[in-house]
Scaffold this active site. Structure first.
Site, PDB file in Angstrom:
ATOM      1  N   PRO A  22       0.852  -1.198   0.000  1.00 38.45           N
ATOM      2  CA  PRO A  22       0.000   0.000   0.000  1.00 38.45           C
ATOM      3  C   PRO A  22       0.882   1.239   0.000  1.00 38.45           C
ATOM      4  O   PRO A  22       1.822   1.332   0.796  1.00 38.45           O
ATOM      5  CB  PRO A  22      -0.768  -0.113   1.324  1.00 38.45           C
ATOM      6  CG  PRO A  22       0.052  -1.015   2.186  1.00 38.45           C
ATOM      7  CD  PRO A  22       0.815  -1.920   1.279  1.00 38.45           C
ATOM      8  N   MET A  23       0.611   2.175  -0.877  1.00 39.05           N
ATOM      9  CA  MET A  23       1.354   3.439  -0.877  1.00 39.05           C
ATOM     10  C   MET A  23       0.361   4.571  -1.099  1.00 39.05           C
ATOM     11  O   MET A  23      -0.233   4.688  -2.182  1.00 39.05           O
ATOM     12  CB  MET A  23       2.421   3.447  -1.974  1.00 39.05           C
ATOM     13  CG  MET A  23       3.605   2.530  -1.665  1.00 39.05           C
ATOM     14  SD  MET A  23       4.885   2.610  -2.929  1.00 39.05           S
ATOM     15  CE  MET A  23       4.131   1.680  -4.260  1.00 39.05           C
ATOM     16  N   ALA A  24       0.187   5.389  -0.059  1.00 42.27           N
ATOM     17  CA  ALA A  24      -0.733   6.519  -0.150  1.00 42.27           C
ATOM     18  C   ALA A  24      -0.270   7.440  -1.272  1.00 42.27           C
ATOM     19  O   ALA A  24       0.919   7.727  -1.386  1.00 42.27           O
ATOM     20  CB  ALA A  24      -0.756   7.264   1.177  1.00 42.27           C
ATOM     21  N   GLY A  29       7.049  -2.194  -2.971  1.00 42.56           N
ATOM     22  CA  GLY A  29       6.522  -0.833  -2.963  1.00 42.56           C
ATOM     23  C   GLY A  29       7.160   0.004  -4.049  1.00 42.56           C
ATOM     24  O   GLY A  29       6.758  -0.023  -5.222  1.00 42.56           O
ATOM     25  N   GLN A  71      -6.787  -0.794   3.207  1.00 42.58           N
ATOM     26  CA  GLN A  71      -6.027  -0.515   4.421  1.00 42.58           C
ATOM     27  C   GLN A  71      -6.640   0.621   5.231  1.00 42.58           C
ATOM     28  O   GLN A  71      -6.993   1.663   4.682  1.00 42.58           O
ATOM     29  CB  GLN A  71      -4.588  -0.149   4.067  1.00 42.58           C
ATOM     30  CG  GLN A  71      -3.718  -0.146   5.310  1.00 42.58           C
ATOM     31  CD  GLN A  71      -2.304   0.306   5.060  1.00 42.58           C
ATOM     32  OE1 GLN A  71      -2.081   1.418   4.607  1.00 42.58           O
ATOM     33  NE2 GLN A  71      -1.359  -0.558   5.354  1.00 42.58           N
ATOM     34  N   GLY A 105      10.551  -4.497   1.920  1.00 44.85           N
ATOM     35  CA  GLY A 105      11.614  -3.511   2.123  1.00 44.85           C
ATOM     36  C   GLY A 105      12.750  -3.662   1.135  1.00 44.85           C
ATOM     37  O   GLY A 105      13.432  -4.688   1.113  1.00 44.85           O
ATOM     38  N   ASP A 106      12.880  -2.648   0.269  1.00 42.70           N
ATOM     39  CA  ASP A 106      14.053  -2.523  -0.611  1.00 42.70           C
ATOM     40  C   ASP A 106      14.219  -3.622  -1.651  1.00 42.70           C
ATOM     41  O   ASP A 106      15.330  -3.809  -2.138  1.00 42.70           O
ATOM     42  CB  ASP A 106      15.345  -2.473   0.218  1.00 42.70           C
ATOM     43  CG  ASP A 106      15.510  -1.133   0.898  1.00 42.70           C
ATOM     44  OD1 ASP A 106      14.653  -0.259   0.689  1.00 42.70           O
ATOM     45  OD2 ASP A 106      16.497  -0.966   1.633  1.00 42.70           O
ATOM     46  N   LYS A 138      -0.039  -4.808   8.810  1.00 41.41           N
ATOM     47  CA  LYS A 138       1.283  -4.438   8.288  1.00 41.41           C
ATOM     48  C   LYS A 138       2.041  -3.713   9.400  1.00 41.41           C
ATOM     49  O   LYS A 138       1.530  -2.775   9.998  1.00 41.41           O
ATOM     50  CB  LYS A 138       1.125  -3.527   7.064  1.00 41.41           C
ATOM     51  CG  LYS A 138       2.447  -3.130   6.443  1.00 41.41           C
ATOM     52  CD  LYS A 138       2.236  -2.734   4.989  1.00 41.41           C
ATOM     53  CE  LYS A 138       3.497  -2.205   4.339  1.00 41.41           C
ATOM     54  NZ  LYS A 138       3.831  -0.833   4.785  1.00 41.41           N
ATOM     55  N   CYS A 190       3.524   2.532   9.122  1.00 40.71           N
ATOM     56  CA  CYS A 190       3.774   3.737   8.351  1.00 40.71           C
ATOM     57  C   CYS A 190       4.262   4.855   9.259  1.00 40.71           C
ATOM     58  O   CYS A 190       3.578   5.209  10.217  1.00 40.71           O
ATOM     59  CB  CYS A 190       2.464   4.148   7.687  1.00 40.71           C
ATOM     60  SG  CYS A 190       2.698   5.354   6.420  1.00 40.71           S
TER      61      CYS A 190
END
Ligand SMILES: Cc1cc2nc3c(=O)[nH]c(=O)nc-3n(C[C@H](O)[C@H](O)[C@H](O)COP(=O)(O)O)c2cc1C
Length: 321
Positions: A18-20, A226, A72, A203-204, A141, A102
């Site tokens: 999820p990315m706002a 992400g 989310q 992550g990454d 998450k 977050c």
């Protein structure tokens, strides 16, 4: 490699994080089409009084073709979180994902997101309240903890499992690490060992080879991608192909990238209307240009255009030149 979240079988072990401001419906559709096993919507506040803003309304839109629909929510009040979960289910959510990962300032000010990880009894109350309020699976998450010396991700993971959470995504950093420092895949591996619900390593991860290494190392059920999907939604296809055939896929040809970019920009115009859509398209086009390692002045030229059709014309010119 398939796994289940409640009754939903997830066939591909690669998930869109999820990315706002990024994972809106047009982008979720695109990533799903390119092989993401699950896509998670942008977070919405648990304060349902705020849902009437334009931004929230757009975030609450789902469609049938991208299923299961995971939505989310973020917040720190168990009752409000339960209410937000129920209302999202009424609006079509098939999975509720709770954000405790977050570090966004806006969220921290309201003691939501990863700030909650400090307060384990409250975490438990929120999780139990949401799980008991809806019939759909609830996922969580988290980060690996609040700070490097308060790394309680493992305890939180156990609380999550006991509270009825059905899958756990772990961003391998503490809140204090923001996006800096190495991702702790060791903690993710430890969490995977300690609980029996599906665990997603996040992550990454930027390449198909890294995705496989992380899956092998952590034994997680899926990787969650992400930032690497920004301007590169085909990364899901690349990862799936590598996992299935142990061979790297060649990057998409220019005409395929052209079709992806044009269709994505058109979808943004349709979804947000041409005024907002043209503005939102700029950031996605910027990411595509980064992926293409474009060094021409095209981007600044593109960013000066307000008209939706002109954007499409200029993009077509860019790709043929
Ligand atoms: C622009 C942006 C917005 C984000 N918004 C959210 C969010 O709404 N909810 C959430 O749980 N995490 C959010 N994150 C964190 C990502 O889901 C993910 O955990 C993080 O980017 C690490 O994964 P990556 O290295 O693959 O990008 C956001 C990250 C970025 C870059």
């Amino acid at each position: 490699m398939a796994f289940s979240i409640g009754n939903y079988s997830i066939e591909k072990p690669v998930i869109l994080a999820p990315m706002a401001g990024v994972t809106d419906l047009p982008f979720r559709r695109l990533c799903h089409q390119y092989g993401a096993g699950l896509v998670v919507s942008e977070m919405v506040t648990s304060d349902v009084r705020l849902w009437d803003t334009n931004k929230s309304r757009m975030r609450l839109v789902h469609d049938a073709e991208v299923a299961p629909r995971s939505v989310q929510i973020a917040g720190s009040d168990p009752i409000m979180m339960a209410q937000a979960a129920r209302q999202n289910v009424e609006l079509g959510a098939q999975i509720i994902d709770i954000n405790m990962g977050c570090p966004a300032k806006k969220v921290l000010n309201k003691a939501a997101g990863s700030a909650l990880l400090q307060d384990e009894p409250l975490v438990q109350k929120i999780l139990e309240s949401v799980v008991s309020s809806v019939d759909v699976p609830v996922t969580l998450k988290i980060r690996t903890g609040w700070s490097p010396d308060q790394r309680n991700g493992l305890t939180i993971a156990k609380i999550a499992e006991q509270s009825g959470i059905q899958a756990l995504a772990v961003h391998g950093r503490t809140r204090a690490c923001k996006f800096k420092g190495e991702v702790e895949y060791d903690t993710i591996a430890e969490i995977k060992q300690a609980i029996s619900i599906p665990v997603f390593a996040n992550g990454d991860i930027q390449t198909a080879e890294q995705a496989k290494q992380v899956l092998d190392y952590t034994q997680a059920d899926a990787v969650m991608i992400g930032r690497a999907a920004q301007g590169r939604p085909w990364i899901f296809r690349e990862i799936n192909h590598y996992l299935e055939h142990n061979e790297l896929l060649t990057p998409p040809a220019t005409d395929e990238v052209q079709a992806i970019v044009i269709n994505h920009v058109k979808a943004l115009h349709d979804f947000y209307g041409s005024f907002m859509g043209a503005r939102i398209a700029r950031k996605h086009v910027g990411w595509y240009l980064q992926t293409l390692a474009d060094t021409t002045p095209f981007r600044s030229q593109f960013n000066r255009i307000d008209d939706a059709q002109e954007q499409l014309d200029l993009l077509n010119e860019f790709f043929v030149s």
